[in-house]
Scaffold this active site. Structure first.
Site, PDB file in Angstrom:
ATOM      1  N   HIS A 272       0.848  -1.191   0.000  1.00 34.76           N
ATOM      2  CA  HIS A 272       0.000   0.000   0.000  1.00 34.76           C
ATOM      3  C   HIS A 272       0.887   1.245   0.000  1.00 34.76           C
ATOM      4  CE1 HIS A 272       0.546  -0.936   4.388  1.00 34.76           C
ATOM      5  NE2 HIS A 272       0.983   0.314   4.325  1.00 34.76           N
TER       6      HIS A 272
HETATM    7  C1  T46 Z   1       2.982   1.157   6.849  1.00 32.96           C
HETATM    8  C2  T46 Z   1       3.742  -0.109   7.019  1.00 32.96           C
HETATM    9  C3  T46 Z   1       5.220   0.120   7.085  1.00 32.96           C
HETATM   10  C4  T46 Z   1      -4.193   0.229  13.357  1.00 32.96           C
HETATM   11  O1  T46 Z   1      -5.328   0.006  13.855  1.00 32.96           O
HETATM   12  N1  T46 Z   1      -3.456   1.276  13.828  1.00 32.96           N
HETATM   13  C5  T46 Z   1      -2.232   1.562  13.330  1.00 32.96           C
HETATM   14  O2  T46 Z   1      -1.574   2.526  13.776  1.00 32.96           O
HETATM   15  C6  T46 Z   1      -1.708   0.748  12.269  1.00 32.96           C
HETATM   16  C7  T46 Z   1      -0.345   1.048  11.647  1.00 32.96           C
HETATM   17  C8  T46 Z   1      -2.469  -0.303  11.806  1.00 32.96           C
HETATM   18  N2  T46 Z   1      -3.664  -0.549  12.353  1.00 32.96           N
HETATM   19  C9  T46 Z   1      -4.454  -1.712  11.865  1.00 32.96           C
HETATM   20  C10 T46 Z   1      -4.910  -1.659  10.424  1.00 32.96           C
HETATM   21  C11 T46 Z   1      -4.995  -3.129  10.056  1.00 32.96           C
HETATM   22  O3  T46 Z   1      -6.255  -3.619  10.446  1.00 32.96           O
HETATM   23  O4  T46 Z   1      -3.598  -2.870  11.946  1.00 32.96           O
HETATM   24  C12 T46 Z   1      -3.910  -3.776  10.912  1.00 32.96           C
HETATM   25  C13 T46 Z   1      -2.683  -4.167  10.134  1.00 32.96           C
HETATM   26  O5  T46 Z   1      -2.235  -3.036   9.371  1.00 32.96           O
HETATM   27  P1  T46 Z   1      -1.614  -3.178   7.909  1.00 32.96           P
HETATM   28  O6  T46 Z   1      -2.204  -4.336   7.236  1.00 32.96           O
HETATM   29  O7  T46 Z   1      -1.748  -1.848   7.256  1.00 32.96           O
HETATM   30  O8  T46 Z   1      -0.092  -3.490   8.258  1.00 32.96           O
HETATM   31  P2  T46 Z   1       1.145  -3.443   7.264  1.00 32.96           P
HETATM   32  O9  T46 Z   1       2.257  -4.137   7.951  1.00 32.96           O
HETATM   33  O10 T46 Z   1       0.796  -3.907   5.901  1.00 32.96           O
HETATM   34  O11 T46 Z   1       1.489  -1.858   7.140  1.00 32.96           O
HETATM   35  C14 T46 Z   1       1.920  -1.125   8.252  1.00 32.96           C
HETATM   36  C15 T46 Z   1       1.210   0.224   8.349  1.00 32.96           C
HETATM   37  O12 T46 Z   1      -0.205   0.028   8.358  1.00 32.96           O
HETATM   38  C16 T46 Z   1       1.556   1.158   7.230  1.00 32.96           C
HETATM   39  O13 T46 Z   1       1.129   2.458   7.565  1.00 32.96           O
HETATM   40  O14 T46 Z   1       3.480   2.108   6.270  1.00 32.96           O
HETATM   41  O15 T46 Z   1       3.339  -0.881   8.143  1.00 32.96           O
END
Ligand code: T46
Length: 219
Positions: free
Chosen positions: A137
């Site tokens: 993303h």
């Molecule tokens: C990024 C990369 C490096 C929250 O509720 N609060 C938060 O502060 C964050 C970061 C995530 N979430 C929730 C959203 C999703 O339901 O945690 C879940 C997993 O997030 P995501 O699938 O977006 O995780 P990654 O590892 O793909 O990405 C993360 C960050 O979301 C993103 O901002 O830059 O790490």
């Protein structure tokens, strides 16, 4: 801990000298000093992010007892000595780090000086199996500093500057993302930790999770 003091004639040879020293398997720490009056050398070491050290052993200091002008640096085994300036146009930074002779390193950063934004949120990703990939993303407005305090993570970034990758494996190395950038993270080692300092609170609306939408957003 096995340590070695280096005699450095030419500051530009420091990386070669350190690498040569670490060919000795039991060596854990190399250190060297420079006069604070030698501003060219000092600027060079500081600008390259070499770590200052505060706890020089007394039996070493006694050999320099007549000097009160020395600034000491150290490199611990595993420190990343040369880092690229940028990856896909995102700045790669050496975080300020204080090395100790036998107790590791302490790294730190402060908002608006070491990194160019206020920090509203810190999150970290842990307990990830080896080989797992996350991310896929981009963010529209969020600015972030990403670093790996433990383990090895491959970070792939894509934006208007192109698509490039960097392996994060040194806790004192970070990447600052300030523009809309597609990111993918691959866990090269089980249990590696990705830590992120972010400029904004969490907002689902700031994410672009579709690659084609991201490409359209960029153009
Ligand atoms: C990024 C990369 C490096 C929250 O509720 N609060 C938060 O502060 C964050 C970061 C995530 N979430 C929730 C959203 C999703 O339901 O945690 C879940 C997993 O997030 P995501 O699938 O977006 O995780 P990654 O590892 O793909 O990405 C993360 C960050 O979301 C993103 O901002 O830059 O790490």
């Amino acid at each position: 801990m096995t340590i070695k003091e280096l005699k450095i004639e030419d500051p530009y040879s420091i990386v070669d000298e350190i690498n040569k020293s670490f060919a000795v398997p039991e060596l854990e720490c190399v250190f060297w000093c420079v006069s604070k009056n030698d501003s060219d050398s000092l600027d060079f070491y500081e600008s390259r992010g070499f770590h200052k050290v505060v706890d020089i052993p007394a039996d070493i200091l006694k050999d320099h007892a007549d000097r009160d002008d020395l600034v000491w640096f150290a490199s611990l085994r595993g420190d990343q000595l040369s880092i690229p300036e940028a990856v896909a146009g995102c700045k790669v930074v050496k975080l300020q780090t204080i090395a100790t002779m036998d107790s590791g390193e302490l790294s730190f950063f402060e908002e608006n000086s070491d990194i160019p934004f206020d920090i509203k949120r810190i999150y970290y990703i842990s307990k990830v199996p080896e080989g797992k990939r996350r991310g896929f993303h981009a963010h529209k407005d969020l600015k972030q500093l990403l670093f790996c305090p433990y383990g090895r993570i491959l970070l792939t970034l894509e934006n208007k500057s192109g698509r490039e990758e960097i392996e994060l494996s040194d806790p004192s190395v970070g990447v600052i993302i300030e523009t809309p950038t597609w990111r993918e993270m691959t866990w090269l080692q089980k249990d590696s930790v990705l830590c992120v300092a972010a400029s904004e609170f969490y907002s689902m609306d700031d994410y672009i999770r579709d690659y084609d939408e991201f490409k359209a957003y960029l153009s």
